[in-house]
Design an enzyme around this catalytic site. Structure first.
Site, PDB file in Angstrom:
ATOM      1  N   HIS A  46       2.538   6.352   0.523  1.00  0.00           N
ATOM      2  CA  HIS A  46       1.752   5.901   1.677  1.00  0.00           C
ATOM      3  C   HIS A  46       1.597   4.387   1.654  1.00  0.00           C
ATOM      4  O   HIS A  46       1.536   3.773   0.580  1.00  0.00           O
ATOM      5  CB  HIS A  46       0.365   6.539   1.661  1.00  0.00           C
ATOM      6  CG  HIS A  46       0.356   7.984   2.002  1.00  0.00           C
ATOM      7  ND1 HIS A  46      -0.761   8.612   2.498  1.00  0.00           N
ATOM      8  CD2 HIS A  46       1.320   8.939   1.925  1.00  0.00           C
ATOM      9  CE1 HIS A  46      -0.493   9.898   2.709  1.00  0.00           C
ATOM     10  NE2 HIS A  46       0.774  10.107   2.357  1.00  0.00           N
ATOM     11  N   GLU A  48      -0.919   2.472   2.152  1.00  0.00           N
ATOM     12  CA  GLU A  48      -2.090   1.985   1.424  1.00  0.00           C
ATOM     13  C   GLU A  48      -1.838   1.956  -0.080  1.00  0.00           C
ATOM     14  O   GLU A  48      -2.189   0.994  -0.757  1.00  0.00           O
ATOM     15  CB  GLU A  48      -3.315   2.859   1.698  1.00  0.00           C
ATOM     16  CG  GLU A  48      -3.742   2.921   3.146  1.00  0.00           C
ATOM     17  CD  GLU A  48      -3.204   4.141   3.876  1.00  0.00           C
ATOM     18  OE1 GLU A  48      -1.982   4.426   3.800  1.00  0.00           O
ATOM     19  OE2 GLU A  48      -4.005   4.810   4.556  1.00  0.00           O
ATOM     20  N   CYS A  76      -6.087   8.757   4.445  1.00  0.00           N
ATOM     21  CA  CYS A  76      -6.158  10.162   4.055  1.00  0.00           C
ATOM     22  C   CYS A  76      -6.997  10.266   2.770  1.00  0.00           C
ATOM     23  O   CYS A  76      -7.366   9.244   2.185  1.00  0.00           O
ATOM     24  CB  CYS A  76      -4.748  10.706   3.818  1.00  0.00           C
ATOM     25  SG  CYS A  76      -3.973  10.100   2.309  1.00  0.00           S
ATOM     26  N   CYS A  79      -5.447   8.288  -0.227  1.00  0.00           N
ATOM     27  CA  CYS A  79      -5.576   6.839  -0.075  1.00  0.00           C
ATOM     28  C   CYS A  79      -7.039   6.394  -0.176  1.00  0.00           C
ATOM     29  O   CYS A  79      -7.328   5.354  -0.768  1.00  0.00           O
ATOM     30  CB  CYS A  79      -4.950   6.392   1.235  1.00  0.00           C
ATOM     31  SG  CYS A  79      -3.151   6.628   1.247  1.00  0.00           S
TER      32      CYS A  79
END
Length: 143
Positions: A46, A48, A76, A79
């Site tokens: 991801h 992040e 999410c 993260c």
């Protein structure tokens, strides 16, 4: 946020879900990233997470307590956990993620009694941030 959107557009062009992230410290960008799950074949790919790892390397510390993370979509749970654990001070995000958002959509991990509190600001360039993801999945469905 505009730089995070640029990162999201790079991901879009490479077939990644277009989410971009930028980490700023003392007014300077210290890392930027977009999703790389497809390329890396890692669930942790991801934007992040990648931005946090790059920021850690840039400042040679796991603590990002003087940093602000700008991300195009609501983080999410994975993260959000990384944000809390890295001690990021502020998170600014664009659009909600109604399917997996961990701030206001599904749950709010940032409100739980962890030893670190994160200041959140949402809705920044919300329309642009949400539209790029909508467009991406619209194109995916046509394929």
């Amino acid at each position: 946020m505009k730089m995070a959107l640029k990162q999201a557009k790079k991901g879009f062009k490479k077939g990644e879900v277009p989410i971009g992230a930028v980490i700023v410290r003392d007014g300077k960008i210290i890392s930027k990233a977009y999703n790389l799950r497809e390329k890396s074949n890692l669930a942790t790919g991801h934007a992040e997470i990648i931005a946090i790892e790059r920021a850690n390397k840039a400042i040679k510390s796991w603590r990002l307590d003087s940093c602000t993370l700008y991300v195009t979509i609501e983080p999410c749970p994975m993260c959000a956990g990384a944000i809390i654990q890295s001690r990021i001070k502020n998170v600014v995000y664009g659009a909600k993620d109604i399917k997996s958002g961990a701030h206001e959509s599904i749950t709010n991990l940032f409100d739980l009694p962890f030893n670190h509190k994160v200041k959140i600001e949402s809705g920044i360039l919300e329309e642009e941030c949400g539209e790029i993801v909508t467009e991406f999945f619209r194109k995916m469905r046509k394929k």
